[in-house]
Design a protein around this motif. Structure first.
Motif, short mmCIF file in Angstrom:
data_model
loop_
_atom_site.label_atom_id
_atom_site.label_comp_id
_atom_site.label_asym_id
_atom_site.label_seq_id
_atom_site.Cartn_x
_atom_site.Cartn_y
_atom_site.Cartn_z
N ARG A 11 54.04 24.56 32.15
CA ARG A 11 54.14 23.28 30.79
C ARG A 11 55.91 23.08 30.84
O ARG A 11 56.51 23.79 31.58
N ALA A 62 51.52 19.05 30.82
CA ALA A 62 51.39 18.96 29.23
C ALA A 62 50.00 18.98 29.07
O ALA A 62 49.22 18.74 29.77
N ALA A 63 49.79 19.20 27.75
CA ALA A 63 48.23 18.87 27.27
C ALA A 63 47.86 17.88 27.61
O ALA A 63 48.61 16.81 27.99
N ARG A 74 51.28 14.64 35.28
CA ARG A 74 50.30 15.67 35.55
C ARG A 74 49.83 15.68 36.94
O ARG A 74 49.42 16.68 37.59
N ASP A 100 48.85 25.39 26.12
CA ASP A 100 49.20 24.69 27.48
C ASP A 100 49.16 25.96 28.51
O ASP A 100 48.89 25.46 29.69
N GLU A 103 45.77 26.52 29.59
CA GLU A 103 45.06 25.19 30.39
C GLU A 103 45.63 25.31 31.74
O GLU A 103 44.83 24.73 32.74
#
Length: 438
Positions: A11, A62-63, A74, A100, A103
């Motif tokens: 992240r 990132a989210a 991403r 994050d 994920e």
């Protein structure tokens, strides 16, 4: 074949770029406290225990969000994962485990690649509680490091080398390095993507989207290339923050290590003062160059448009009259196919070496046709010449009064060399030395 690839992911703001710089021993990645500073993939070679590999720094994953730029960042990280032989998943020991992180871990488990879980920013290696919670990610034993202080980096490198594929072959030969430079938003990344046939670098309508110099290896047939997509070089007065400043320096360094420079102009705007400075830097560094006029599809045309435009470019960039000019459209693909053959041609010309006997035949004929003018009644004599290097081709002329060789006569000799041997696309260096005994 390219070297094994090791990708650094995680992240934003966990210290990926600091770790990248620590491993490669350079400051090639931008390091700043602002989250998300590294937005594209950044490549650099590294070596440990005799094993070479390519390390890739990526933007923070990132989210999920609808922000178009975050979505592209991403995607860039995901592309790096697809290329990687080993993945370094960097987490922040100080801030602890986050949603994050979980994920990203899920994404990595699906990748099927070997993963090293790197817990960065560890302050006390005697305290195991700083890394215990990261076992929950299911990616094996966390390896504590402090990238900023260089602690435990050797152990990390040992683990990387142990996971590198044994069958990975080293590069067969040196690839031709091509720097793509120009002002922001002239279409450099779009040209790179057209050449590669895929989205290797972020393309955005926002000026200055590319802030690092991005190295992308590829091959066509038997030929190997490294395309270096650089940040748009703004005027100094417009460099508003440290990130922009580092990007300009990095773009200049990209030119320094390139074999060929593509100077990209915006066809709708003509040649600006900043274009002259950008092109001039490559010329001063002795780099073979091609002038790429992009967005040609947007220029109103008649049967004399190209001729008029080329005349203006030659006038504005008179110091690099040797550079071929290509009129292209990255958007439509118009004439983009001509770029790689031009790169091959000027790259070969920059490496062209002339036999001393052949060179001197041309030089002596040129002197007979037009002798160097006398200075204050004193005759100027050139005895012989020799080529001492390539990239750029450099010639030493031995004479009795080197200080009296006028600039205009130097230009005459350069023109004679170009007429005889070509050298299209590359600057020439002519040096004048006093002959022994004179």
């Amino acid at each position: 074949m390219p070297k094994p690839v090791v990708a650094i992911v995680g992240r934003p703001n966990v210290g990926k770029s600091t770790l990248f710089n620590r491993i490669t021993g350079t400051r090639v990645a931008i390091v700043e406290d602002t989250p998300g500073v590294t937005r594209d993939r950044l490549y650099r070679d590294a070596d440990w225990r005799g094993r070479q590999f390519t390390l890739v720094d990526t933007g923070g994953i990132a989210a999920r969000t609808d922000d178009p730029l975050v979505v592209q960042v991403r995607r860039q990280a995901e592309i790096a994962l697809e290329e990687a032989d080993v993945i370094l998943f960097v987490v922040d020991a100080r801030s602890g485990l986050t949603a994050d992180d979980e994920e990203v871990a899920e994404l990595l488990r699906r990748s099927g690649r070997p993963v090293i879980l790197v817990t960065n920013k560890v302050e006390d290696f005697r305290d195991p509680t700083m890394i215990h919670e990261f076992y929950r990610l299911g990616l094996g034993e966390p390896l504590p490091v402090s990238a900023i202080h260089g602690l435990n980096i050797g152990d990390l490198l040992d683990r990387i080398v142990d996971l590198l594929p044994e069958t990975a072959a080293e590069e067969d030969g040196p690839a031709l390095k091509v720097a793509v430079v120009g002002r922001p938003n002239v279409g450099k990344s779009s040209i790179v993507n057209r050449l590669l046939g895929e989205e290797r670098v972020i393309v955005s309508d926002l000026p200055g989207t590319t802030r690092d110099a991005i190295d992308t290896y590829f091959r066509r047939g038997e030929k190997e290339y490294i395309l270096i997509d650089t940040a748009g070089m703004r005027r100094k007065s417009r460099i508003a923050n440290p990130t922009e400043h580092y990007s300009v320096l990095r773009a200049l360094k990209a030119v320094d290590r390139a074999d060929v420079v593509l100077v990209v102009l915006d066809g709708t705007e003509g040649v600006t003062e900043q274009d002259k400075k950008i092109a001039g830097y490559g010329h001063e560094q002795g780099k073979a160059s091609i002038i790429i006029v992009n967005k040609w599809d947007l220029v109103p045309k008649d049967d004399k448009t190209i001729t008029r435009y080329e005349e203006r470019i030659r006038e504005e960039l008179s110091f690099m009259s040797y550079a071929p000019i290509l009129f292209v459209s990255a958007l439509t693909g118009q004439r983009v196919a001509k770029i790689l053959p031009a790169i091959d041609a000027v790259g070969a010309e920059a490496s062209h070496r002339v036999a001393t006997s052949t060179l001197n035949s041309v030089v002596q004929e040129a002197i007979m046709l037009t002798p160097p003018p006398a200075v204050k009644g004193q005759g100027v004599k050139i005895f012989y010449a020799t080529q001492v290097r390539v990239k750029p081709p450099t010639f030493i002329f031995f004479c009795n009064r080197p200080e009296d060789i006028h600039f205009s006569y130097q230009r005459y000799l350069e023109n004679q060399l170009r007429q005889a041997f070509g050298f299209e696309g590359t600057p020439l260096r002519l040096l004048f030395r006093r002959s022994k005994g004179q």
